[in-house]
Design an enzyme around this catalytic site. Structure first.
Site, mmCIF file in Angstrom:
data_model
loop_
_atom_site.group_PDB
_atom_site.id
_atom_site.type_symbol
_atom_site.label_atom_id
_atom_site.label_comp_id
_atom_site.label_asym_id
_atom_site.label_seq_id
_atom_site.Cartn_x
_atom_site.Cartn_y
_atom_site.Cartn_z
ATOM 1 C CE LYS A 49 1.550 -16.650 -0.991
ATOM 2 N NZ LYS A 49 1.868 -16.965 0.521
ATOM 3 C CD GLU A 106 5.256 -15.270 1.676
ATOM 4 O OE1 GLU A 106 3.919 -15.183 1.339
ATOM 5 O OE2 GLU A 106 5.612 -16.399 1.977
ATOM 6 C CB CYS A 151 5.266 -18.686 0.014
ATOM 7 S SG CYS A 151 5.399 -19.645 1.392
#
Length: 539
Positions: A180, A79, A213
């Site tokens: 995300k 990321e 993440c």
């Protein structure tokens, strides 16, 4: 109180050896030392932003070639590894590219460069995948123009800005796009107006899911991919800041893969000054990983791993072994473990089972709490409880004051129980058993139930919960808790960031979730049952 003469009770379950015909593939992840924009809050024009991103893409190009030379069929980059981080909403504008919806558009950016303008990053990633004949997963800054008159969620400046994962096939076709969902202090990006579960299929391993993440701590998309869609292989770009004793990057990557019975291909960025490192290729029972808080270079990891997609697995005992259910626990046979005793010479006859099926010492009346015929230790023999802040949460703890023993600590309705034997005297290193139940509200809001055996950083109770990577004391243990959820992530961390998995983990007949480990060759830093009660996140 004299030490209780207790030993660990281990059940023995034989697992068949893996046949050579078991399907497998070669995966790679790259931990990247990002070339950063020194002034990320100052806006750059498109040309300057491209010049910056090409420096990171040059490194990607080299690593993709090295991965391909080692036979990699899929490669995951981290990321924020192309543009960096700490941008504002305005200053990241020059880095943004429109990423088409792959459910509506089939596009090969390398072969069809003129089809969508201002997509230089997508084109280079596509050509990288095509040139090296591998599937490629990367993370970038995406944009989608919107109209507030027709879209109630459209931001005031008329555009969405998304933290975006992109996936390319080995011929360069853009095959998946994920935005995300759970942002972590990312002022430059918007949360998508609707949650998406994104998967892609490969000819060598079947189906993969993808998320980013902080997503790993939430039901959607991480657990939903596993439980709702049956995905068993995950590509995971991340820019994770390590926080011991419970949430170092590789520590939780290992725990998630084991608990959810999945393979996780985790690629983190390298930024030692920000505490960022920790990448790996994790299956439920083994891993190749690296954690380096000192080095100033990137690191490519390549490993052959078994295929876990049920649709790609052949029938047979090996498939049965690989297909154990998510969040159901796991058992393995330790080398040399027999019916008469365990590998360390401790006779199993020292334990017998009480009416509830719990191990109980034949030489003491102390046993597991909450069961018939279980007598608590006298009040004057009970260890003192204390409180200490761990990971910004107020844990209730009890110290390990003997070389072996039987401890319980509770926080609210959560009770944690520990059976242990340690290799050193209590005066050598201080350990404590802690419990926490409640809403975590620092650096994110989410509900936790945690049982944790931790090595304290000093001789005082106040040091319990501090960050350390080092321990000399080896501890054999069984840890359990009466969790209100099945989503419990067992984790074991040894001296020097050595990762381990339990000998056993699962749920007993009384509904308590447990794990046990015996015979570690390094000191124990942390053993934790870290659970997420997703339905209480908004409580």
């Amino acid at each position: 109180m004299s030490p209780l003469r207790l030993v660990l009770w281990l059940s023995v379950f034989a697992l068949p050896s893996a046949p050579t015909e078991s399907p497998s593939y070669v995966a790679a992840v790259y931990e990247h030392l990002v070339v950063l924009n020194p002034n990320p809050r100052v806006a750059l024009g498109r040309r300057a932003a491209l010049e910056h991103m090409q420096k990171n893409l040059d490194v990607f190009e080299q690593q993709a070639a090295l991965a391909a030379q080692q036979g990699a069929q899929i490669l995951v980059f981290p990321e924020d590894a192309i543009q960096g981080f700490n941008f504002t909403r305005a200053s990241i504008a020059g880095y943004l590219e429109a990423v088409p919806d792959t459910t509506e558009v089939t596009w090969n950016p390398c072969s069809e460069r003129a089809r969508f303008p201002d997509t230089e990053v997508l084109q280079r990633l596509s050509c990288m995948a095509q040139k090296n004949s591998l599937y490629l997963v990367a993370n970038m800054a995406g944009i989608q123009v919107c109209n507030s008159t027709t879209d109630a969620h459209c931001p005031p400046d008329g555009r969405y800005q998304f933290n975006t994962d992109v996936v390319f096939t080995s011929d360069g076709t853009l095959v998946a796009r994920y935005r995300k969902q759970n942002l972590y202090f990312e002022a430059a990006f918007d949360k998508p107006p609707r949650m998406e579960l994104v998967t892609f299929s490969t000819p060598f391993a079947g189906r993969f899911g993808v998320f980013t993440c902080f997503d790993i701590l939430f039901r959607e998309p991480a657990v939903a991919l596993v439980e709702e869609l049956g995905v068993r292989q995950l590509a995971y770009p991340t820019a994770w800041m390590n926080q011991l004793p419970l949430l170092a990057a590789v520590q939780f990557q290992r725990s998630f893969a084991h608990a959810a019975a999945v393979t996780v291909l985790a690629a983190n960025v390298r930024a030692a000054n920000l505490g960022m490192t920790g990448s790996g290729i994790f299956t439920p029972w083994q891993e190749v990983h690296q954690h380096d808080m000192v080095g100033e270079t990137g690191r490519l990891l390549v490993s052959r791993v078994p295929v876990l997609d049920p649709a790609m697995m052949a029938d047979g005992t090996e498939s049965t072994r690989l297909a154990w259910l998510p969040f159901s626990g796991h058992r393995r046979r330790e080398p040399g473990l027999g019916e008469a005793g365990d590998a360390h010479g401790w006779p199993r006859g020292a334990w017998y089972l009480d009416a509830g099926g719990k191990p109980r010492s034949a030489e003491t009346e102390h046993c597991w709490p909450g069961h018939e015929n279980c007598h608590e230790a006298p009040a004057h023999e009970k260890p003192v409880e204390f409180h200490s802040v761990m990971m910004y949460d107020n844990f209730t703890l009890v110290p390990l004051q003997d070389t072996e023993g039987n401890l319980t600590v509770c926080d609210g309705s959560l009770c944690c129980h520990l059976l242990f034997r340690r290799s050193t005297a209590p005066s050598a290193e201080l350990y404590a058993l802690g419990a926490f139940q409640g809403l975590h509200v620092v650096h994110g809001t989410y509900y936790l139930e945690v049982c944790a055996l931790v090595k304290c950083t000093g001789p005082d109770f106040a040091s319990c919960g501090g960050e350390t990577e080092h321990a000399q004391t080896q501890i054999n243990f069984r840890l359990e808790g009466n969790f209100s959820t099945r989503h419990v992530f067992p984790g074991i961390l040894g001296n020097g960031m050595v990762l381990d998995i339990p000998d056993e983990s699962g749920k007993d007949s009384d509904g308590w979730v447990y794990m046990s480990r015996s015979g570690m060759t390094v000191g124990l830093v942390t053993a934790t049952l870290y659970s997420r009660v997703y339905e209480k996140d908004n409580s």
